[in-house]
Scaffold this active site. Structure first.
Site, mmCIF file in Angstrom:
data_model
loop_
_atom_site.group_PDB
_atom_site.id
_atom_site.type_symbol
_atom_site.label_atom_id
_atom_site.label_comp_id
_atom_site.label_asym_id
_atom_site.label_seq_id
_atom_site.Cartn_x
_atom_site.Cartn_y
_atom_site.Cartn_z
ATOM 1 N N CYS A 1 0.824 -1.062 0.067
ATOM 2 C CA CYS A 1 -0.001 -0.026 -0.124
ATOM 3 C C CYS A 1 0.845 1.500 0.001
ATOM 4 O O CYS A 1 0.366 2.397 -0.236
ATOM 5 C CB CYS A 1 -1.051 0.047 1.146
ATOM 6 S SG CYS A 1 -1.718 -1.604 1.357
ATOM 7 N N HIS B 1 -4.607 7.093 5.315
ATOM 8 C CA HIS B 1 -4.713 5.932 4.791
ATOM 9 C C HIS B 1 -6.171 5.194 4.593
ATOM 10 O O HIS B 1 -6.588 4.771 4.045
ATOM 11 C CB HIS B 1 -3.623 4.888 5.262
ATOM 12 C CG HIS B 1 -3.308 3.620 4.686
ATOM 13 N ND1 HIS B 1 -3.130 3.517 3.078
ATOM 14 C CD2 HIS B 1 -3.389 2.327 5.106
ATOM 15 C CE1 HIS B 1 -2.950 2.335 2.983
ATOM 16 N NE2 HIS B 1 -3.284 1.355 3.651
ATOM 17 N N HIS C 1 -9.931 0.775 -2.008
ATOM 18 C CA HIS C 1 -8.513 0.653 -1.660
ATOM 19 C C HIS C 1 -7.702 0.300 -2.984
ATOM 20 O O HIS C 1 -7.947 -0.903 -3.552
ATOM 21 C CB HIS C 1 -8.204 -0.363 -0.615
ATOM 22 C CG HIS C 1 -6.719 -0.309 0.013
ATOM 23 N ND1 HIS C 1 -5.709 0.383 -0.877
ATOM 24 C CD2 HIS C 1 -6.169 -0.940 0.810
ATOM 25 C CE1 HIS C 1 -4.598 0.263 0.130
ATOM 26 N NE2 HIS C 1 -4.842 -0.598 1.213
#
Lengths: 412, 457
Positions: free
Chosen positions: A165, A298, A335
């Site tokens: 990520c 995030h 995401h």
């Protein structure tokens, strides 16, 4: 030799974006202002057996213009997404990349599973005895970036980071380093991530995908929703931009990069890693926490990740963590894994363009244990200093500080 | 001089894993012994030749069984990192406030065999059959992240997908060392053999065919790469930090540059512009000239296109004054993203031992004369790179009474343009004297405690 760091600034002069709620930057500005949700039934592959058959797929993305500009030979989904965002960014920056001295142009990208769609297609065909060498042309993760090198004539490094990520925040950090060490004048930086069966199945069996909707930082959050897309930024050294009279929309000011060194899958409950990465980013930018106007978090929507990030925010901002506006755009676009950092950067630029702070849709009730200042609707505001976080699978944490230009730009 | 040493990169530890065995000594011996025979992989069906790595005994090395179920590429990486850290006399204990050590890791295919396992599960049994453990270890960063967890390394981690890894990781390591908050960086490359990847490379006519097929193949496909697997890790730190820590530098990493040729997918520019730009950039980075090079180590795939490209580049760069050119891929195969890093590791060994492996210097004319080695590589998608390894020009001396596993003394904060990684303490340089052998003895003693003496020859 270790290169000396210079005082060059890394200006962002163009941005392009493709994701589940927008196919270009201007529509991204409006889609986030409206709080549009990109979650829908997956169409790209059979979703049977997945914990959630819905995801934030870029279903309305039309790769036609990408092919129309090129040789129309079939390319991987990653390349389609990346080149679409790249075309937008170049157009906005009004830059002729062929005018850049070839050795001083570079590409820095981030991706987690780029090429997985084509790789899986090749493997399935090979198992059935059909060998399709053409499928192997650009299934490598560095192929999409190499396509940009081919088109721009850049002979500098073609870097593709794959730290889950944090990948594309790392790409922005690399762009800053390349500029500050005087190794590049222009860096095409960003991230790309196709929605693939392998990622959906993998996150599904790990049970961190929500069966419902993604509610980052909400007390009833229960998991993430996967997304796909690409975001590209044209990052130029300030002296180079000044020579061609380009306006900086923003500047990448600093970054922090540290590892939890604790677990492959679970964030460190002490939140030491993300808080350190945020502090390092602000130190590099020469900012105190009081100067941060907005945290583009995030915020995956999983129980443990959001808790760790909220705790890190509390450690860094103290009581102000309940006040400094915080957003997770994953509530809207899902995401996007390796592209998440670049998406956050694009969101920061969109906020600057629209004079608002994007919402965290589906956010209803703050987590009483770890409250942060989210809002389910867009807030009016003109943030200047944005802290963008990425907390990655494997314990990698990367934060980036972006300074948004006012009406006059960061530098003319 | 002090500021110059702050810009120079010392290599103070090295580790390698491959078909040759475990450790840089094993690599040296294998290359010294000369040609070897390749065989098909024992882990999966197929007749394509390869060089299968020796599986490291991590239970013995690390006194833990936690690593034995990891993917092979992670095991290779962890073994190589352990060797590099041990040789560099750096503490690997978890927790506590140790030096800030980063990892820059590159791989061509990542945990490819694990990915293939996931593909098979998806195709045979559906999405719900994917194993969580397989998925978490299939991400490209798994080997680096697992190494950071194993050794408690909380510094920056960068992971790059790269067809030629060495110049990429070494260039990025230089960049990290430009930040005052990073004390040392492990530059790591690793790849593992995988049935699907190996057969795909054969489909692309890049890989050497199986022995039987070779006889009937057209001449242009007779040659080709032999896939290999393994890992190589180098511990890099600022030269003044190495001096302050009183650890000997094995070599200097003088320059590293990665480029691309902006040409065509899977077909390099025939004029070798990418490789030529990489070597020129490397010379500029190292403040060196072509005449300084004593030996060129090429990560040759033995694919006709790649080999021809190297020849074109060398003619362009050195004209008729080219130094000797060597390649060890005939001995150990082509370890994909790790191939170039194994070359660099061998170059470090040559500099450290002040000689060449016998098989590379059959005439003996180069013995004792190798002070500067250029390592070059060419990879898929126009990726090129060059690395210059040379004898450290600073005084590589150590104190006889220095503590093993001493912490790295952090350098002073930058007065201007401070670029992050703040919060460092002031540096206290340690006294310097000549006792390299004593430190070496301590490193070997430390290695003996983990049963690794043979790897630190």
């Amino acid at each position: 030799m270790i290169p000396p760091m210079r005082s060059r600034e890394a200006l962002v002069t163009g941005v392009g974006v493709v994701n589940a709620i927008a196919n270009d930057f201007e529509s991204f500005v409006e889609a986030m202002r409206e709080g549009r949700c990109g979650q829908r039934a997956i169409t790209g592959f059979d979703s049977a057996g997945l914990r959630n058959p819905r995801a934030c797929e870029a279903a309305e993305f039309d790769a036609g213009p990408v092919y129309a500009r090129r040789d129309r030979r079939k390319m991987d989904r990653s390349s389609e997404l990346l080149l679409a965002a790249f075309d937008q960014a170049v157009s906005m920056a009004r830059i002729d990349l062929r005018s850049v001295e070839s050795a001083r142009g570079a590409v820095a990208m981030g991706s987690t599973l780029g090429g997985a769609v084509t790789g899986f297609q090749y493997y399935r065909a090979a198992r059935e005895g059909r060998r399709r060498p053409s499928k192997l042309r650009d299934h490598s993760m560095h192929a999409p970036g190499y396509r940009i090198c081919i088109e721009s004539g850049f002979l500098g490094p073609n870097l593709v980071f794959s730290t889950a990520c944090t990948s594309s925040n790392l790409a922005l950090a690399a762009a800053l380093d390349l500029v500050r060490t005087d190794r590049a004048d222009v860096v095409v930086a960003g991230g790309f991530e196709p929605l693939s069966l392998i990622s959906c199945a993998g996150f599904s069996v790990m049970r961190n995908v929500t069966p419902g909707i993604c509610r980052p930082f909400d007390r009833n959050r229960d998991g993430l929703v996967l997304g796909e897309g690409s975001a590209v930024l044209i990052v130029e050294a300030d002296d180079f931009a000044a020579r061609r009279g380009a306006r900086g929309l923003a500047a990448v000011r600093g970054y922090g990069l540290v590892s939890d060194a604790r677990s492959m899958t679970a964030p460190d409950p002490t939140a030491a890693g993300p808080s350190t990465s945020m502090r390092h980013a602000m130190d590099m930018a020469g900012l105190s926490p009081d100067c941060v106007d907005w945290v583009c978090a995030h915020g995956t929507g999983t129980l443990l990740n959001d808790r760790a990030e909220a705790r890190a925010l509390r450690q860094v901002f103290g009581p102000r963590s309940r006040e400094v506006p915080c957003t997770s755009i994953k509530s809207m676009i899902g995401h996007t894994l390796g592209a998440a950092g670049a998406m956050n950067a694009a969101a920061a630029l969109a906020a600057g363009r629209g004079d608002y702070i994007p919402p965290t849709i589906h956010f209803e009730e703050p987590d009483p244990r770890d409250p942060v200042a989210c809002s389910s609707v867009a807030r009016t505001g003109a943030p200047k200093h944005v802290l963008s976080n990425s907390l990655g699978f494997g314990g990698s944490n990367c934060s980036v500080v972006i300074e948004l230009a006012g009406d006059s730009g960061v530098r003319e | 001089m002090a500021s110059d040493l702050a810009r120079r990169v010392a290599i103070t530890g090295a580790g390698a894993v491959g078909s040759f065995g475990i450790g840089t000594g094993a690599l040296w011996d294998a290359v010294g012994a000369g040609d070897r025979t390749f065989a098909s992989c024992t882990r999966y069906p197929g007749a394509l030749p390869c060089a299968e790595a020796v599986k490291p005994d991590l239970r013995r090395m690390l006194h833990t069984g936690q690593t034995s179920r990891m993917s092979l590429v992670s095991q290779f990486a962890i073994a190589a990192v352990h060797l590099a850290l041990t040789q560099a006399q750096l503490s690997t204990s978890k927790g506590g406030a140790g030096p800030v050590i980063g990892i820059v890791y590159a791989t061509s295919h990542g945990p490819a065999a694990t990915t293939q396992e996931i593909y098979d599960d998806l195709l045979d049994y559906g999405a719900a059959a994917v194993k969580p453990r397989a998925f978490q270890e299939s991400v490209f960063n798994a080997p680096a992240s697992l190494a950071s967890i194993q050794f408690g390394l909380k510094g920056p981690i960068q992971v790059l997908a790269a067809s030629i890894g060495a110049p990429v990781v070494l260039q990025q390591a230089q960049m990290l060392l430009a930040h005052p908050g990073v004390d040392a960086v492990i530059a790591l490359c690793a790849d593992e053999l995988c049935e699907a990847v190996q057969s795909a490379l054969r489909v692309l006519r890049w890989h050497r065919p199986a022995a039987g097929a070779e006889e009937s193949s057209p001449s242009r496909t007779r040659r080709g790469a032999v896939s290999a697997e393994g890992a190589a890790a180098l511990l890099l730190e600022r030269a003044d930090d190495a001096l302050a820590r009183e650890v000997p530098a094995l070599a200097e990493m003088a320059g590293a540059v990665t480029t691309n040729d902006a040409w065509k997918l899977v077909r390099p520019a025939p004029d070798a512009r990418g490789l030529i730009a990489a070597v020129r950039g490397c010379f500029a980075d190292a403040e060196a000239a072509p005449g300084d090079v004593d030996l060129i180590l090429c990560a040759l795939s033995h694919n006709p296109v790649d080999d021809a490209l190297h020849a074109v580049a060398m003619r362009s760069l050195f004209a008729d004054k080219a130094p000797p050119v060597a390649s060890m891929t005939n001995d150990i195969g082509y370890a994909m993203g790790a191939a170039g890093m194994l070359d660099v590791t061998l170059a470090v060994e040559m500099i450290h031992r002040r000689r060449m492996p016998a098989s590379m210097d059959r005439t003996g004319t180069l013995a004792g004369a190798v002070g500067s080695i250029l390592c070059t590589g060419a990879g898929l998608n126009g990726m090129f790179g060059a690395v210059l390894i040379r004898e450290p020009t600073w005084e590589s001396a150590v104190s006889a009474d220095a503590e093993p596993n001493a912490r790295i003394a952090p350098p002073e904060p930058e007065p201007v343009h401070a670029t992050g990684f703040a919060g460092r303490a002031a540096r206290t340089p340690a006294p310097v004297s000549r006792a390299a052998s004593a430190a070496r003895g301590r490193a070997v003693a430390a290695a003996e405690s983990t049963g690794l003496r043979e790897h630190l020859q």
